[in-house]
Write an enzyme that holds these catalytic residues in place. Structure first.
Site, PDB file in Angstrom:
ATOM      1  N   TYR A  67       0.951  -1.360  -0.033  1.00 43.42           N
ATOM      2  CA  TYR A  67       0.116   0.025  -0.005  1.00 43.42           C
ATOM      3  C   TYR A  67       0.881   1.167  -0.126  1.00 43.42           C
ATOM      4  O   TYR A  67       1.285   1.810   1.114  1.00 43.42           O
ATOM      5  CB  TYR A  67      -0.887  -0.025   1.265  1.00 43.42           C
ATOM      6  CG  TYR A  67      -2.002  -0.935   1.240  1.00 43.42           C
ATOM      7  CD1 TYR A  67      -2.277  -1.734   0.245  1.00 43.42           C
ATOM      8  CD2 TYR A  67      -2.850  -1.075   2.336  1.00 43.42           C
ATOM      9  CE1 TYR A  67      -3.384  -2.632   0.229  1.00 43.42           C
ATOM     10  CE2 TYR A  67      -3.744  -2.032   2.632  1.00 43.42           C
ATOM     11  CZ  TYR A  67      -4.152  -2.804   1.393  1.00 43.42           C
ATOM     12  OH  TYR A  67      -5.056  -3.863   1.498  1.00 43.42           O
ATOM     13  N   PHE A 218     -13.787  -3.908   0.225  1.00 40.68           N
ATOM     14  CA  PHE A 218     -14.705  -3.251  -0.811  1.00 40.68           C
ATOM     15  C   PHE A 218     -15.797  -3.394  -0.226  1.00 40.68           C
ATOM     16  O   PHE A 218     -16.970  -3.348  -1.279  1.00 40.68           O
ATOM     17  CB  PHE A 218     -14.551  -3.570  -2.269  1.00 40.68           C
ATOM     18  CG  PHE A 218     -13.092  -3.322  -2.921  1.00 40.68           C
ATOM     19  CD1 PHE A 218     -12.371  -2.189  -2.587  1.00 40.68           C
ATOM     20  CD2 PHE A 218     -12.885  -3.790  -4.213  1.00 40.68           C
ATOM     21  CE1 PHE A 218     -11.341  -1.839  -3.228  1.00 40.68           C
ATOM     22  CE2 PHE A 218     -11.681  -3.620  -4.746  1.00 40.68           C
ATOM     23  CZ  PHE A 218     -10.847  -2.563  -4.138  1.00 40.68           C
ATOM     24  N   LEU A 220     -17.673  -1.180   0.953  1.00 38.57           N
ATOM     25  CA  LEU A 220     -18.280   0.309   0.553  1.00 38.57           C
ATOM     26  C   LEU A 220     -18.257   0.413  -1.108  1.00 38.57           C
ATOM     27  O   LEU A 220     -18.181   1.520  -1.496  1.00 38.57           O
ATOM     28  CB  LEU A 220     -17.552   1.497   1.342  1.00 38.57           C
ATOM     29  CG  LEU A 220     -17.822   1.275   2.803  1.00 38.57           C
ATOM     30  CD1 LEU A 220     -17.185   2.450   3.477  1.00 38.57           C
ATOM     31  CD2 LEU A 220     -19.268   1.138   3.334  1.00 38.57           C
ATOM     32  N   GLY A 221     -17.855  -0.445  -2.129  1.00 36.60           N
ATOM     33  CA  GLY A 221     -17.753  -0.397  -3.044  1.00 36.60           C
ATOM     34  C   GLY A 221     -16.592  -0.309  -3.531  1.00 36.60           C
ATOM     35  O   GLY A 221     -16.042  -0.807  -4.832  1.00 36.60           O
ATOM     36  N   THR A 225     -17.800  -0.709  -7.238  1.00 34.42           N
ATOM     37  CA  THR A 225     -19.216  -0.985  -7.293  1.00 34.42           C
ATOM     38  C   THR A 225     -19.936   0.126  -6.686  1.00 34.42           C
ATOM     39  O   THR A 225     -19.648   0.653  -5.867  1.00 34.42           O
ATOM     40  CB  THR A 225     -19.695  -2.295  -6.593  1.00 34.42           C
ATOM     41  OG1 THR A 225     -19.008  -3.315  -7.044  1.00 34.42           O
ATOM     42  CG2 THR A 225     -21.129  -2.424  -6.388  1.00 34.42           C
ATOM     43  N   LEU A 227     -22.473   2.307  -4.551  1.00 34.22           N
ATOM     44  CA  LEU A 227     -23.027   1.970  -3.600  1.00 34.22           C
ATOM     45  C   LEU A 227     -24.385   2.767  -3.323  1.00 34.22           C
ATOM     46  O   LEU A 227     -24.413   3.701  -2.974  1.00 34.22           O
ATOM     47  CB  LEU A 227     -22.115   2.351  -2.272  1.00 34.22           C
ATOM     48  CG  LEU A 227     -22.889   1.694  -0.963  1.00 34.22           C
ATOM     49  CD1 LEU A 227     -22.639   0.248  -0.857  1.00 34.22           C
ATOM     50  CD2 LEU A 227     -21.949   1.920   0.356  1.00 34.22           C
TER      51      LEU A 227
END
Length: 296
Positions: A67, A218, A220-221, A225, A227
Site C-alpha cells: 500500500y 470493498f 463500500l464499493g 461497485t 453503493l
C-alpha cells in the site's frame, strides 16, 4: 507499549482471531492513507486519521507494504501515528503481490520471496513480530484453481519461528482455504464482499461455521461497485443514516464472523464509518437488503 485506550461502548461485539486475539468487529483499513498516483493525501491528515481511528475504538488495523503511492507508504504512516502501538491494537498485513515503482502489480511472490516480504513489513512497522499476515492471492478477482500450498507453507514456517502470530488468506476460494487449512490454522479470510456484491456468501458462511474471521474488502464499493440502490436508500432513511453506514451495519448483521475494515483518508468519512457501529438492523431491513442475518 502505550496504555490501551478504551474502545467506544457502542462498538459491536468482538471476534477472537484464531481463538486468541479479541478485536471489535469494526476496524480500520489503511490502504487509502498514502493517497494514490492521482490523489494526494497530506501526511499530517493521514497521520491524524490513523490516530483518530484508534481513538474511536478501532482495534484491528489492516495494512500492507504494497500500500504505497509515490509520496508515502501506509506502514510508515501507521508507525508515525501509533508507534509504540497500544497493547490492544492488532495490526494485520498482507504479502504476495509484487508492485513496481509505478504501482503496477507485475507478479506474485514465489515461496522463497515470502520471508523477505514479511521482514519488509516488520521493518516498516517497527515490530519484532506481526499479529497477523495474510497471503494475498492474485489481484481483485478471486483466483481459484491455483495451488497456494507452497506459498502458505512458507508463511506458516515464519509463524513457527515466532515472526507471525496468526495466519490469514486474501482473495481466495473455498478450495484454496481448504488447501491452506491442511497446512496450518487459518484465522481470517479477506475477500471482496458487500451488500451489493454478495457473490462470496457461501464462503462467509463457511468461515462462520469454522470460527474463521471474514474481513470484507470493498464493503463500500471501493470505486468498483456503486453503493446505491432503493433498498439501501430506504433502510438509510429508516435509521437516519447514510448508505455507507447501512452497508457496514449490514455486514456486521450478515454474519458474526464479519470484521469490517473500511478505509479512508478523511476524518469526516472516518467519523461516519465508525458511527455505523451504533446501527442495529432488524429482519425487515435485512430482507430488503437482500439477505437475512443476525446481530451478535
Amino acid at each position: 507499549m502505550t496504555s490501551p485506550s478504551a474502545p467506544s461502548p457502542s462498538l459491536p461485539g468482538t471476534f477472537a482471531l484464531g481463538g486468541e486475539i479479541a478485536v471489535p468487529r469494526l476496524g480500520f483499513g489503511a490502504m487509502q492513507l498514502p493517497g494514490r498516483w492521482t490523489r494526494v493525501v497530506e501526511r499530517d491528515t493521514a497521520v491524524a486519521v490513523a490516530r483518530r481511528a484508534v481513538e474511536l475504538g478501532a482495534r484491528f488495523i489492516d495494512t500492507a507494504a504494497f500500500y504505497f503511492s509515490p509520496r508515502a507508504r501506509a506502514n510508515d504512516i501507521l508507525r508515525e501515528a501509533l508507534h509504540p502501538y497500544p497493547a490492544d491494537v492488532t495490526i494485520a498485513t498482507k504479502v504476495g503481490p509484487l508492485r513496481d515503482a509505478d504501482g503496477e502489480m507485475y507478479a506474485e511472490a514465489a515461496p522463497g520471496q515470502i520471508r523477505g516480504l514479511v521482514e519488509e513489513n516488520l521493518r516498516q512497522l517497527g515490530l519484532d513480530a506481526l499479529d497477523m499476515v495474510h497471503l494475498r492471492v492474485g489481484r481483485l478477482g478471486a483466483v481459484g484453481g491455483v495451488s497456494i500450498g507452497e506459498r502458505f507453507e512458507a508463511l506458516a514456517a515464519l509463524r513457527e519461528e515466532g515472526l507471525i502470530r496468526q495466519l490469514g488468506l486474501s482473495n481466495v476460494s473455498a478450495e484454496q482455504l481448504a488447501e491452506a487449512r491442511a497446512v496450518a490454522p487459518v484465522a481470517a479470510v479477506q475477500n471482496r464482499f458487500g451488500v451489493l456484491d454478495q457473490g462470496d456468501a457461501a464462503l462467509v458462511d463457511l468461515c462462520a461455521e469454522a470460527g474463521i474471521a471474514y474481513l470484507p474488502f470493498f464493503a463500500l464499493g471501493g470505486g468498483h461497485t456503486a453503493l446505491e440502490g432503493e433498498g439501501l436508500r430506504t433502510v438509510a432513511r429508516r435509521h437516519g443514516a447514510t448508505e455507507h453506514q447501512i452497508a457496514l451495519a449490514w455486514g456486521l448483521a450478515r454474519s458474526p464472523s464479519v470484521v469490517q475494515i473500511p478505509g479512508t483518508a478523511s476524518l469526516a468519512h472516518l467519523e461516519e464509518n465508525m458511527a455505523a457501529a451504533r446501527l442495529v438492523l432488524d429482519e425487515d431491513d435485512m430482507e430488503l437488503l437482500g439477505r437475512r442475518g443476525s446481530q451478535t
